[in-house]
Motif scaffolding. Structure first.
Motif, PDB file in Angstrom:
ATOM      1  N   ALA A 106       1.000  -1.345   0.146  1.00  0.00           N
ATOM      2  CA  ALA A 106      -0.021  -0.107  -0.080  1.00  0.00           C
ATOM      3  C   ALA A 106       0.987   1.289  -0.185  1.00  0.00           C
ATOM      4  O   ALA A 106       0.422   2.120  -0.776  1.00  0.00           O
ATOM      5  CB  ALA A 106      -0.980  -0.091   1.006  1.00  0.00           C
ATOM      6  N   VAL A 107       1.960   1.028   0.837  1.00  0.00           N
ATOM      7  CA  VAL A 107       3.013   2.411   0.940  1.00  0.00           C
ATOM      8  C   VAL A 107       3.611   2.596  -0.457  1.00  0.00           C
ATOM      9  O   VAL A 107       3.635   3.625  -0.944  1.00  0.00           O
ATOM     10  CB  VAL A 107       3.853   2.096   1.931  1.00  0.00           C
ATOM     11  CG1 VAL A 107       4.835   3.469   1.889  1.00  0.00           C
ATOM     12  CG2 VAL A 107       2.944   2.216   3.471  1.00  0.00           C
ATOM     13  N   GLU A 108       3.915   1.308  -1.264  1.00  0.00           N
ATOM     14  CA  GLU A 108       4.682   1.598  -2.188  1.00  0.00           C
ATOM     15  C   GLU A 108       3.575   2.144  -3.354  1.00  0.00           C
ATOM     16  O   GLU A 108       4.259   3.103  -4.170  1.00  0.00           O
ATOM     17  CB  GLU A 108       4.962   0.289  -2.989  1.00  0.00           C
ATOM     18  CG  GLU A 108       6.151  -0.496  -2.060  1.00  0.00           C
ATOM     19  CD  GLU A 108       7.622  -0.058  -2.809  1.00  0.00           C
ATOM     20  OE1 GLU A 108       7.812   0.827  -3.616  1.00  0.00           O
ATOM     21  OE2 GLU A 108       8.641  -0.552  -2.008  1.00  0.00           O
ATOM     22  N   ALA A 109       2.470   1.930  -3.459  1.00  0.00           N
ATOM     23  CA  ALA A 109       1.585   2.203  -4.336  1.00  0.00           C
ATOM     24  C   ALA A 109       1.356   3.861  -4.216  1.00  0.00           C
ATOM     25  O   ALA A 109       1.369   4.550  -5.182  1.00  0.00           O
ATOM     26  CB  ALA A 109       0.222   1.619  -4.136  1.00  0.00           C
ATOM     27  N   LEU A 110       1.138   4.014  -2.805  1.00  0.00           N
ATOM     28  CA  LEU A 110       0.939   5.622  -2.386  1.00  0.00           C
ATOM     29  C   LEU A 110       2.077   6.562  -3.016  1.00  0.00           C
ATOM     30  O   LEU A 110       2.002   7.466  -3.449  1.00  0.00           O
ATOM     31  CB  LEU A 110       0.784   5.635  -1.054  1.00  0.00           C
ATOM     32  CG  LEU A 110       0.652   7.289  -0.543  1.00  0.00           C
ATOM     33  CD1 LEU A 110      -0.541   8.007  -1.173  1.00  0.00           C
ATOM     34  CD2 LEU A 110       0.410   7.225   1.021  1.00  0.00           C
ATOM     35  N   LEU A 111       3.273   6.088  -2.670  1.00  0.00           N
ATOM     36  CA  LEU A 111       4.400   6.772  -3.196  1.00  0.00           C
ATOM     37  C   LEU A 111       4.844   6.723  -4.802  1.00  0.00           C
ATOM     38  O   LEU A 111       5.285   7.634  -5.240  1.00  0.00           O
ATOM     39  CB  LEU A 111       5.698   6.011  -2.400  1.00  0.00           C
ATOM     40  CG  LEU A 111       5.748   6.333  -0.981  1.00  0.00           C
ATOM     41  CD1 LEU A 111       7.102   5.890  -0.285  1.00  0.00           C
ATOM     42  CD2 LEU A 111       5.730   7.838  -0.537  1.00  0.00           C
ATOM     43  N   TYR A 112       4.278   5.929  -5.452  1.00  0.00           N
ATOM     44  CA  TYR A 112       4.171   5.668  -6.858  1.00  0.00           C
ATOM     45  C   TYR A 112       3.230   6.874  -7.457  1.00  0.00           C
ATOM     46  O   TYR A 112       3.892   7.479  -8.586  1.00  0.00           O
ATOM     47  CB  TYR A 112       3.880   4.373  -7.458  1.00  0.00           C
ATOM     48  CG  TYR A 112       3.792   4.115  -8.952  1.00  0.00           C
ATOM     49  CD1 TYR A 112       5.109   3.994  -9.539  1.00  0.00           C
ATOM     50  CD2 TYR A 112       2.773   4.197  -9.549  1.00  0.00           C
ATOM     51  CE1 TYR A 112       4.988   3.956 -10.876  1.00  0.00           C
ATOM     52  CE2 TYR A 112       2.506   4.036 -10.910  1.00  0.00           C
ATOM     53  CZ  TYR A 112       3.721   3.873 -11.612  1.00  0.00           C
ATOM     54  OH  TYR A 112       3.702   3.775 -12.991  1.00  0.00           O
ATOM     55  N   ARG A 113       2.279   7.138  -6.946  1.00  0.00           N
ATOM     56  CA  ARG A 113       1.575   8.140  -7.327  1.00  0.00           C
ATOM     57  C   ARG A 113       1.675   9.542  -6.644  1.00  0.00           C
ATOM     58  O   ARG A 113       1.627  10.486  -7.494  1.00  0.00           O
ATOM     59  CB  ARG A 113       0.002   8.004  -6.832  1.00  0.00           C
ATOM     60  CG  ARG A 113      -0.763   6.698  -7.467  1.00  0.00           C
ATOM     61  CD  ARG A 113      -2.344   6.584  -6.992  1.00  0.00           C
ATOM     62  NE  ARG A 113      -2.286   6.836  -5.694  1.00  0.00           N
ATOM     63  CZ  ARG A 113      -2.501   5.954  -4.754  1.00  0.00           C
ATOM     64  NH1 ARG A 113      -2.335   4.735  -5.041  1.00  0.00           N
ATOM     65  NH2 ARG A 113      -2.703   6.278  -3.322  1.00  0.00           N
ATOM     66  N   ALA A 115       4.829  11.390  -4.756  1.00  0.00           N
ATOM     67  CA  ALA A 115       5.908  11.238  -4.219  1.00  0.00           C
ATOM     68  C   ALA A 115       6.247  11.695  -2.525  1.00  0.00           C
ATOM     69  O   ALA A 115       7.024  11.235  -1.939  1.00  0.00           O
ATOM     70  CB  ALA A 115       6.926  11.736  -5.250  1.00  0.00           C
ATOM     71  N   ALA A 116       5.691  12.696  -2.458  1.00  0.00           N
ATOM     72  CA  ALA A 116       5.602  13.479  -1.136  1.00  0.00           C
ATOM     73  C   ALA A 116       4.250  13.730  -0.470  1.00  0.00           C
ATOM     74  O   ALA A 116       3.854  14.573  -0.597  1.00  0.00           O
ATOM     75  CB  ALA A 116       6.391  14.714  -1.262  1.00  0.00           C
TER      76      ALA A 116
END
Length: 122
Positions: A106-113, A115-116
């Motif tokens: 979930a965190v990886e997907a959030l950061l993919y969309r 960045a900050a």
């Protein structure tokens, strides 16, 4: 049907309505994606489908044919953990660890969309 998981194409002969979670675990032997609640609420079964976080227990395998699926096992590149996986360990986030793969995904997907992300986005 063919599905692409962690960069590899797999021929799957499962029932088209079988949840992706069970295809990953039972048919492909990828045990990092966990069964939790079975209703998509807990997130233990989170995988990426074309970069979007999805609950594997709620997605029929037929819905992901032709798309790119990434599991927790697919985050590691050239033997190195992803930045999120490394930070997770460095910060000693895991407790029992059961749902951790879903949380990392979930965190990886959030950061993919984003960045900050803001606190509200997190």
């Amino acid at each position: 049907m063919q599905i692409t998981v962690n960069g590899r194409v797999h021929e799957v002969s499962a029932d088209p309505e079988k949840p992706l979670l069970w295809v990953l675990r039972e048919d492909l032997g990828l045990m990092g994606t966990k069964f939790g609640c079975g209703v998509g609420a807990c997130g233990a079964c989170t995988v990426h489908v074309d970069g979007e976080a999805m609950r594997g227990c709620q997605v029929p395998v037929s819905a992901v044919s032709g798309q790119t699926i990434t599991t927790i096992e697919g985050l590691k590149r050239d033997g190195a953990l992803s930045a999120v996986q490394k930070a997770w360990l460095d910060a000693q986030v895991p407790q029992c660890g059961y749902c951790q793969s879903g949380m990392v995904m979930a965190v990886e997907a959030l950061l993919y969309r984003t960045a900050a992300p803001t606190d509200a986005e997190i």
